[in-house]
Design a protein around this motif. Structure first.
Motif, PDB file in Angstrom:
ATOM      1  N   GLN A   6       0.816  -1.200   0.000  1.00 34.34           N
ATOM      2  CA  GLN A   6       0.000   0.000   0.000  1.00 34.34           C
ATOM      3  C   GLN A   6       0.858   1.262   0.000  1.00 34.34           C
ATOM      4  O   GLN A   6       1.978   1.280   0.523  1.00 34.34           O
ATOM      5  N   TYR A   7       0.296   2.296  -0.579  1.00 36.42           N
ATOM      6  CA  TYR A   7       0.903   3.619  -0.513  1.00 36.42           C
ATOM      7  C   TYR A   7       0.060   4.450   0.440  1.00 36.42           C
ATOM      8  O   TYR A   7      -1.159   4.534   0.285  1.00 36.42           O
ATOM      9  N   VAL A   8       0.704   5.059   1.433  1.00 38.63           N
ATOM     10  CA  VAL A   8      -0.002   5.800   2.488  1.00 38.63           C
ATOM     11  C   VAL A   8       0.137   7.295   2.240  1.00 38.63           C
ATOM     12  O   VAL A   8       1.246   7.810   2.067  1.00 38.63           O
ATOM     13  N   MET A   9      -1.001   7.976   2.222  1.00 43.40           N
ATOM     14  CA  MET A   9      -1.045   9.430   2.089  1.00 43.40           C
ATOM     15  C   MET A   9      -1.814  10.002   3.265  1.00 43.40           C
ATOM     16  O   MET A   9      -2.349   9.262   4.088  1.00 43.40           O
ATOM     17  N   ASN A  10      -1.883  11.325   3.333  1.00 42.13           N
ATOM     18  CA  ASN A  10      -2.802  11.940   4.286  1.00 42.13           C
ATOM     19  C   ASN A  10      -3.877  12.683   3.511  1.00 42.13           C
ATOM     20  O   ASN A  10      -3.775  12.836   2.288  1.00 42.13           O
ATOM     21  N   PRO A  11      -4.925  13.141   4.169  1.00 41.83           N
ATOM     22  CA  PRO A  11      -6.030  13.777   3.433  1.00 41.83           C
ATOM     23  C   PRO A  11      -5.650  15.040   2.682  1.00 41.83           C
ATOM     24  O   PRO A  11      -6.420  15.520   1.857  1.00 41.83           O
ATOM     25  N   TYR A  12      -4.459  15.594   2.970  1.00 43.60           N
ATOM     26  CA  TYR A  12      -4.041  16.821   2.304  1.00 43.60           C
ATOM     27  C   TYR A  12      -3.108  16.563   1.136  1.00 43.60           C
ATOM     28  O   TYR A  12      -2.775  17.477   0.392  1.00 43.60           O
ATOM     29  N   GLY A  13      -2.663  15.321   0.969  1.00 43.36           N
ATOM     30  CA  GLY A  13      -1.811  15.013  -0.167  1.00 43.36           C
ATOM     31  C   GLY A  13      -0.666  14.088   0.190  1.00 43.36           C
ATOM     32  O   GLY A  13      -0.676  13.425   1.236  1.00 43.36           O
ATOM     33  N   VAL A  14       0.331  14.048  -0.692  1.00 45.49           N
ATOM     34  CA  VAL A  14       1.475  13.168  -0.485  1.00 45.49           C
ATOM     35  C   VAL A  14       2.340  13.715   0.641  1.00 45.49           C
ATOM     36  O   VAL A  14       2.302  14.898   0.966  1.00 45.49           O
ATOM     37  N   GLU A  15       3.125  12.834   1.220  1.00 45.48           N
ATOM     38  CA  GLU A  15       4.007  13.212   2.315  1.00 45.48           C
ATOM     39  C   GLU A  15       5.455  13.005   1.880  1.00 45.48           C
ATOM     40  O   GLU A  15       5.986  11.902   1.943  1.00 45.48           O
TER      41      GLU A  15
END
Length: 464
Positions: free
Chosen positions: A214-223
């Motif tokens: 999986q690729y994990v992001m946050n609700p505001y975009g890539v980290e």
């Protein structure tokens, strides 16, 4: 010990390469990917996405979907006492004649859920009744007499949430069912460099595959890796890049780490640029955390056709917490149900805006349902519970599965203490979603090996 076909293949290949430890160290072996991926047979001609909305803590679905008809409401109100939702405040949902709940009751949603009621009444959402973790179909007599195997650690948050996300009540070490589906279907995506699994709520067991990660992001975009953008850090960046240069590592673990880091950097660069290119959606979303997560999912779906993304199958994971309502339920529960309702409606509207409503299905999952009985101002850990499936492909305005009795005494569905025995298994619920997503029947048997124990392989909430 029973080993499924994919696991057998993985072990054979890893054994030929020097053992499972090598597989673990490398993270993703291209050889294993080539052996197990693309079982569907070619690139998918269409686009589909699944969106898992996990209700963390165990949603009280019996205050979410409530009987409105007089005799059934009276039974509910007797069991629920001071926690009963007033009958006149329920938002009516009116199923089609072919999709009635089967118990003779009419139902309504909690008054904080008018948006979800609209989705249901417009035919874009369905209710799946009394779903839960099961190893075998289980009756009250079988449960009380210990006559069939039961899922381990019933009523435990972590254990039951894990089983919901793996759909393997018989294997505590199983990968997530979303991840296992991705293992089999990822080869159907034109872009093999990006993961089809994206979580907006941290690393999720549901998204954990054997070969696709999986690729994990946050609700505001890539980290991004902030270290690489620090001011006057040229020397540090040069050392970092040299350390992770392909072939520069003497140790297999270092090579595995470097590969993961380089993949993450490449992924967030590509995804970030694609999101910037497509911009946002015009549909307004709630400003809640769930609203922001689903808004980002909508933006990622919008970016799917960018040449650098080019995905035909994607699986997303979002999460809403606060459902462990042992106390203060009348204060806490309405707010989070309202958030769920408004966010789901906004997400569906965004898929309409993007022209993909028929290609995207959102569904709820949770640790477990809660007890029909109450503990004063809250409810305790239960077992079976009701769930929603939302999307243009859903045969909506219908109930699926069987709605249980809500009686306090003499209830044939009660395992004890108001914990209702599921009449639909997580396997059946998950397999129906995976089949719509494109998994073949052979793949269904591979991912859900216990499915054959249950009467129906498909719950029918998608059009044939």
């Amino acid at each position: 010990m029973i080993v499924d076909r994919r696991e057998f293949l993985r072990r054979c290949i890893c054994g030929a390469l020097g053992g499972a430890s090598l597989y673990s160290a490398l993270g993703t072996l291209n050889l294993v990917n080539a052996a197990v991926a693309n079982t569907n047979g070619g690139i998918f001609p269409d686009y589909k996405a699944l969106v898992c909305i996990f209700l963390l803590g165990g949603n009280d679905s019996f205050n979410t979907i409530v009987p409105r008809s007089a005799p059934h409401y009276a039974t509910y109100a007797t069991s629920r006492g001071g926690l009963a939702v007033p009958q006149g405040q329920l938002v009516a949902i009116d199923p089609l004649a072919g999709g009635l709940p089967g118990d003779g009751a009419s139902y309504g949603l909690h008054p904080s859920m008018p948006h979800l009621a609209t989705l249901f009444n417009d035919g874009h959402a369905a209710v799946v009744g009394n779903v839960g973790t099961l190893l075998w179909p289980t009756t009250q007599q079988q449960y009380q007499g210990n006559l069939v195997p039961l899922p381990p650690q019933l009523f435990s948050h972590d254990d039951q949430a894990n089983i919901w996300q793996t759909s393997r009540a018989d294997d505590a070490n199983a990968a997530g069912w979303g991840g296992r589906v991705a293992d089999l279907l990822h080869g159907g995506n034109p872009n093999q460099n990006l993961s089809m699994l994206i979580s907006l709520a941290g690393e999720a067991l549901f998204q954990r595959g054997d070969t696709v990660h999986q690729y994990v992001m946050n609700p505001y975009g890539v980290e991004p890796i902030e270290y690489l953008d620090m001011w006057q850090n040229e020397g540090g960046v040069a050392a970092f890049n040299a350390m992770n240069q392909s072939g520069a590592q003497a140790n297999v673990f270092e090579r595995g780490y470097a590969r993961a880091v380089n993949s993450a950097i490449a992924n967030y660069g590509v995804i970030g640029d694609a999101l910037d290119a497509v911009g946002g959606v015009t549909t307004a979303f709630p400003s809640s955390n769930l609203g922001r997560q689903l808004q980002m999912v909508a933006r990622l779906i919008k970016a799917r056709a960018q040449s650098t993304i080019n995905m035909r199958r994607q699986i997303f994971y979002v999460q809403l917490g606060g459902f462990d309502t042992h106390g203060s339920q009348l204060t806490v529960h309405p707010e989070i149900l309202g958030d769920l309702s408004g966010s789901l409606k906004a997400f569906y509207d965004a898929t309409v805006e993007l022209g993909v409503a028929d290609n995207v299905t959102a569904f709820t999952a949770s640790d477990f349902g809660r007890t029909v009985s109450i503990n004063g101002d809250g409810t305790d850990h239960g077992w079976g519970g009701h769930h929603f499936v939302v999307g243009g492909a859903v045969r909506g305005k219908r109930f699926y599965g069987r709605m249980p009795s809500l009686a306090q005494n003499g209830n044939p569905d009660d395992a004890g203490y108001g914990q209702l025995i599921p009449t639909t298994s997580v396997d059946q619920y998950s397999a129906t979603l995976a089949r719509w997503f494109g998994l073949t029947e052979t793949g269904i048997d591979d991912v859900f090996p216990n499915l054959g124990r249950f009467a129906s392989r498909d719950l029918g909430f998608f059009s044939p």
